[in-house]
Design an enzyme around this catalytic site. Structure first.
Site, short mmCIF file in Angstrom:
data_model
loop_
_atom_site.label_atom_id
_atom_site.label_comp_id
_atom_site.label_asym_id
_atom_site.label_seq_id
_atom_site.Cartn_x
_atom_site.Cartn_y
_atom_site.Cartn_z
N GLU A 1 -26.38 3.35 13.55
CA GLU A 1 -27.67 3.71 13.75
C GLU A 1 -28.53 2.50 13.36
OE1 GLU A 1 -29.94 5.46 14.52
OE2 GLU A 1 -29.78 7.72 13.99
N ILE B 1 -31.82 2.98 12.07
CA ILE B 1 -32.67 3.03 10.70
C ILE B 1 -32.05 4.48 10.21
CG2 ILE B 1 -34.87 3.58 12.00
CD1 ILE B 1 -36.24 2.17 9.61
N VAL B 2 -31.98 4.55 9.01
CA VAL B 2 -32.00 5.74 8.37
C VAL B 2 -33.19 5.98 7.49
CG1 VAL B 2 -30.72 7.38 6.83
CG2 VAL B 2 -29.41 5.79 8.30
N ASP B 3 -33.97 7.00 8.06
CA ASP B 3 -35.32 7.26 7.55
C ASP B 3 -35.42 8.49 6.46
OD1 ASP B 3 -38.26 7.44 6.88
OD2 ASP B 3 -38.72 7.42 8.76
N GLY C 1 -33.27 10.75 7.08
CA GLY C 1 -31.97 11.15 6.99
C GLY C 1 -31.53 12.50 7.97
N THR D 1 -32.03 12.82 11.14
CA THR D 1 -31.11 12.75 12.24
C THR D 1 -29.69 12.42 12.09
OG1 THR D 1 -32.90 11.54 13.18
CG2 THR D 1 -31.16 11.06 14.33
N ASP E 1 -38.48 0.46 18.42
CA ASP E 1 -39.69 0.36 19.25
C ASP E 1 -40.77 0.90 18.50
OD1 ASP E 1 -38.57 3.30 19.24
OD2 ASP E 1 -40.28 3.40 20.72
#
Ligand code: 5GP
Ligand code: MG
Length: 178
Positions: A102, A104-106, A108, A110, A162
């Site tokens: 991934e 980024i894990v923000d 979490g 997703t 993006d």
């Protein structure tokens, strides 16, 4: 490095190409040690992780498979609301060790969804490897075992990430100026 402008916003340099490269090499080294002799498949979550995936894979010395997929949410026909689906998962993962790649894990959310869906396919294990981890924003159940940088809860772009589809091509990572 200079600030950059994407659409209506300004972003300031945050992580350099060199810093990212060094972190990627360390991640690969750790994976090379941890997965020796294991049947390994990397699943890269598009679009954001294309650049990270490409860089990381150059330093993976193990026999492995690399596959790409997307997650889509669509409105179900019933009132139950959103249904999540993995698009393009064409590698069988049953009995294999999976590393989810991934950008980024923000929160979490997703990775939690993806892992839940992947588990239906009977993998031997699933771990997450992300270049960025916003730990203070995380509310999910799965924590990335491997991550390059823990970053504050601010919007970033570049290195695959993006802002309204722009900025993915930047080789460094930039933070929203406020
Ligand atoms: P999560 O479900 O962990 O909250 O976030 C998942 C997705 O949100 C990421 O894969 C990424 O596409 C997007 N995202 C989260 N934080 C950022 C950010 O700071 N910048 C960009 N460009 N995308 C982000
Ligand atoms: Mg993503």
């Amino acid at each position: 490095m200079d600030p950059i402008h994407l659409h209506d916003k300004t972003f300031i340099p945050y992580l350099s190409e060199q810093e990212i490269h060094d972190a990627v090499v360390l991640l690969a080294r750790q994976i090379n040690l941890d997965y020796r002799g294991k049947d390994l498949v990397f699943l890269s979550v598009l679009n954001g992780s294309f650049m990270f995936t490409s860089d990381l894979m150059k330093h993976i010395l193990l026999p492995c498979e690399i596959s790409f997929m997307k997650v889509s949410s669509y409105q179900g026909t019933e009132s139950t609301g959103r249904v999540d689906e993995l698009i393009g998962l064409n590698s069988p993962i049953a009995g294999k060790h999976v590393i989810l790649l991934e950008d980024i894990v923000d929160t979490g959310v997703t990775i939690d969804k993806i892992i839940k869906l992947l588990e239906l396919n009977g993998p031997k294990s699933i771990e997450v490897c992300a270049i960025l981890y916003k730990k203070e924003a995380h509310i999910g159940t799965n924590i990335p075992k491997y991550f390059g940088f823990e970053i504050p809860n601010k919007f970033v772009v570049g290195y695959g990430l993006d802002y309204d589809q722009h900025g993915r091509n930047l080789p460094a990572i930039y933070q929203l100026k406020n």
